[in-house]
Design an enzyme around this catalytic site. Structure first.
Site, PDB file in Angstrom:
ATOM      1  N   GLY A   1       0.800  -1.212   0.000  1.00 37.60           N
ATOM      2  CA  GLY A   1       0.000   0.000   0.000  1.00 37.60           C
ATOM      3  C   GLY A   1       0.837   1.268   0.000  1.00 37.60           C
ATOM      4  CB  THR A   2       3.942   2.202   1.844  1.00 40.75           C
ATOM      5  OG1 THR A   2       3.388   1.826   3.107  1.00 40.75           O
ATOM      6  CG2 THR A   2       4.824   3.411   2.006  1.00 40.75           C
TER       7      THR A   2
ATOM      8  CG  ASN B   1      -4.968   3.163   9.370  1.00 39.13           C
ATOM      9  OD1 ASN B   1      -5.332   4.195   8.835  1.00 39.13           O
ATOM     10  ND2 ASN B   1      -3.842   3.086  10.054  1.00 39.13           N
TER      11      ASN B   1
ATOM     12  CD  GLN C   1      -6.947  -1.159   7.527  1.00 34.82           C
ATOM     13  OE1 GLN C   1      -7.664  -2.110   7.839  1.00 34.82           O
ATOM     14  NE2 GLN C   1      -5.672  -1.104   7.864  1.00 34.82           N
TER      15      GLN C   1
ATOM     16  CB  SER D   1      -1.743  -3.477   1.198  1.00 35.35           C
ATOM     17  OG  SER D   1      -0.711  -4.204   1.790  1.00 35.35           O
ATOM     18  CB  ALA D   2      -1.631  -9.006  -0.628  1.00 34.70           C
ATOM     19  CG  HIS D   3      -0.028  -6.908   4.925  1.00 33.65           C
ATOM     20  ND1 HIS D   3      -0.091  -6.540   6.235  1.00 33.65           N
ATOM     21  CD2 HIS D   3       0.328  -5.785   4.246  1.00 33.65           C
ATOM     22  CE1 HIS D   3       0.236  -5.256   6.353  1.00 33.65           C
ATOM     23  NE2 HIS D   3       0.487  -4.773   5.156  1.00 33.65           N
TER      24      HIS D   3
ATOM     25  CB  CYS E   1       2.946   2.167  10.413  1.00 33.10           C
ATOM     26  SG  CYS E   1       2.117   1.048   9.316  1.00 33.10           S
TER      27      CYS E   1
HETATM   28  N1  PLP Z   1      -2.762   2.703   4.105  1.00 37.01           N
HETATM   29  C1  PLP Z   1      -3.474   2.223   5.136  1.00 37.01           C
HETATM   30  C2  PLP Z   1      -4.828   2.790   5.405  1.00 37.01           C
HETATM   31  C3  PLP Z   1      -2.952   1.221   5.958  1.00 37.01           C
HETATM   32  O1  PLP Z   1      -3.666   0.777   6.984  1.00 37.01           O
HETATM   33  C4  PLP Z   1      -1.657   0.723   5.681  1.00 37.01           C
HETATM   34  C5  PLP Z   1      -1.035  -0.312   6.540  1.00 37.01           C
HETATM   35  O2  PLP Z   1      -1.219  -0.342   7.734  1.00 37.01           O
HETATM   36  C6  PLP Z   1      -0.963   1.240   4.564  1.00 37.01           C
HETATM   37  C7  PLP Z   1      -1.533   2.225   3.811  1.00 37.01           C
HETATM   38  C8  PLP Z   1       0.392   0.733   4.197  1.00 37.01           C
HETATM   39  O3  PLP Z   1       0.297  -0.502   3.520  1.00 37.01           O
HETATM   40  P1  PLP Z   1       1.553  -1.477   3.427  1.00 37.01           P
HETATM   41  O4  PLP Z   1       1.763  -2.059   4.785  1.00 37.01           O
HETATM   42  O5  PLP Z   1       1.138  -2.534   2.430  1.00 37.01           O
HETATM   43  O6  PLP Z   1       2.695  -0.683   2.917  1.00 37.01           O
END
Ligand code: PLP
Length: 378
Positions: free
Chosen positions: A70-71, A150, A178, A198-200, A328
């Protein structure tokens, strides 16, 4: 057995997803850019995944770019809007993930963009009339608003926001990290230019995700090197990750209604038990509003246990994994809770559920909470 209620941080991988991935680690290890048969097989597997994801989202395969999560998808969307589409003004919210907010801060610090924040009420509900005012003043902006938060789970109306962006000729980026796999996203209907996933977060592997970028919108390359992903994102493809991502999304879509019903019932049950058994409990943001929040997230302000460890650690000692906010930013004050009206005397805990949780686990969590309070009262 520990109880895992931190599914907004990450979800356990599905066995079926894991089983789909292993042949791509053990046997089909070819580099998708190689011209021989093993390379061609790997290439075909990736292109099949791209087509399958596009099909689920009602998009076309060329609009799906695989990323490390996602990032990277959020960063690429914002950089593309600024560097390729010439955007100089971004309209966003105080609730975005740091993948968005820190990217905007960095661009702002270099004097490349200006940033406006949409007003919200004390539950974090966005003031759409204010968004209209901002768009009237700066029509060709990038609007970056997440589908669901999130930490507090607030859901934003991305259908309405997309319509407004179209009316004012703005670009629309939404972070669906999310909500992907928990809600259906029809990209023919939604007026979105960039979408990050994001897959996880839906029982897939970590380190893989995708960016949807609507046909006609120019992408800016974040990672330079080889010609992978249509020369838009260099680096040998994470093939087993892409296989896992696709399998996880297919499973999620297949069972979406059934999982929603199950998870929603757990959240509702937890709200009921907390309200009847914990005097002084409050729900942060729009978390307890069933229609206004993500069904997987419940953010609760609980009476403090009054000593330094806090409730999070007490739950941990009882074998229960929960979170105080975003994983994070663990340890840092939550920018999301700071942006809304929260009671600072309370211990704020995010419970986040998945299809694997049970009603019996919710009972155990509430019993553990009662036990924690009884111990400190004794
Ligand atoms: N955006 C949101 C709303 C998230 O909750 C997260 C992860 O916690 C991310 C972005 C980042 O995703 P990734 O962990 O795949 O980089």
């Amino acid at each position: 057995m520990r109880i895992y209620l931190d599914n907004a941080a990450t979800t356990p991988i599905d066995t079926e997803v894991f089983n789909a991935m292993t042949p791509y680690l053990l046997n089909h290890f070819g580099n998708p850019s190689s011209l021989h048969q093993q390379g061609r097989e790997a290439r075909k597997a990736i292109e099949d995944c791209r087509a399958n994801i596009a099909d689920l989202l009602n998009a076309s395969p060329q609009e799906i770019i695989f990323t490390s999560g996602g990032t990277e998808a959020d960063n690429t969307a914002i950089f593309s809007a600024v560097y390729s589409e010439g955007v100089k003004h971004v309209i966003t919210t105080r609730f975005e993930h740091h993948a968005v907010l820190h990217t905007l801060e960095a661009l702002h610090a270099k004097g490349i963009i200006t940033v406006s924040f949409i007003k919200h009420d004390d539950k974090g509900v966005l003031d759409i009339a204010h968004l209209v005012e901002l768009l009237q003043v700066s029509p060709r902006s990038l609007v970056s608003v997440m589908h669901a938060n999130n930490e507090i789970g607030n859901l934003n109306d991305i259908e309405v926001i997309g319509e407004l962006c179209e009316r004012y000729n703005a670009l629309f980026h939404t972070d669906t990290v999310q909500t992907m796999g928990h809600y259906r996203h029809d990209l023919q209907k939604l007026k979105i230019h960039f979408l990050a996933a994001s897959a996880h977060k839906f029982h897939g592997p970590k380190g893989v995700g995708f960016l949807f970028c609507r046909k006609g919108v120019k992408l800016s390359q974040l990672i330079h090197g080889g010609g992978q992903e249509g020369r838009l994102r260099a680096g040998t493809e994470n093939i087993h990750g892409i296989i896992g991502l696709t399998k996880a999304l297919q499973i999620a879509y297949k069972n979406i209604n059934q999982h929603q019903q199950h998870i929603q019932s757990l959240k509702t049950y937890m709200i009921e038990r907390l309200m009847s058994e914990v005097p002084g409990v409050i729900f942060n943001g729009n978390s307890a509003n069933i229609n206004g929040s993500l069904y997987t997230v419940l953010n609760v302000g609980l009476p403090s246990v009054g000593y330094s460890r806090g409730l999070l650690e007490c739950f941990d000692e009882h074998g229960i994994s929960v979170s105080g906010g975003s994983a994070c930013s663990a340890g840092a004050a939550s920018h999301v809770l700071q942006a809304i009206a929260t009671d600072v005397t309370k211990d704020n805990i995010r419970f986040s559920f998945s299809k694997l949780n049970t009603r019996a686990e919710i009972d155990q969590v509430i019993d553990a909470l009662n036990n924690i309070y009884q111990t400190i009262a004794a």
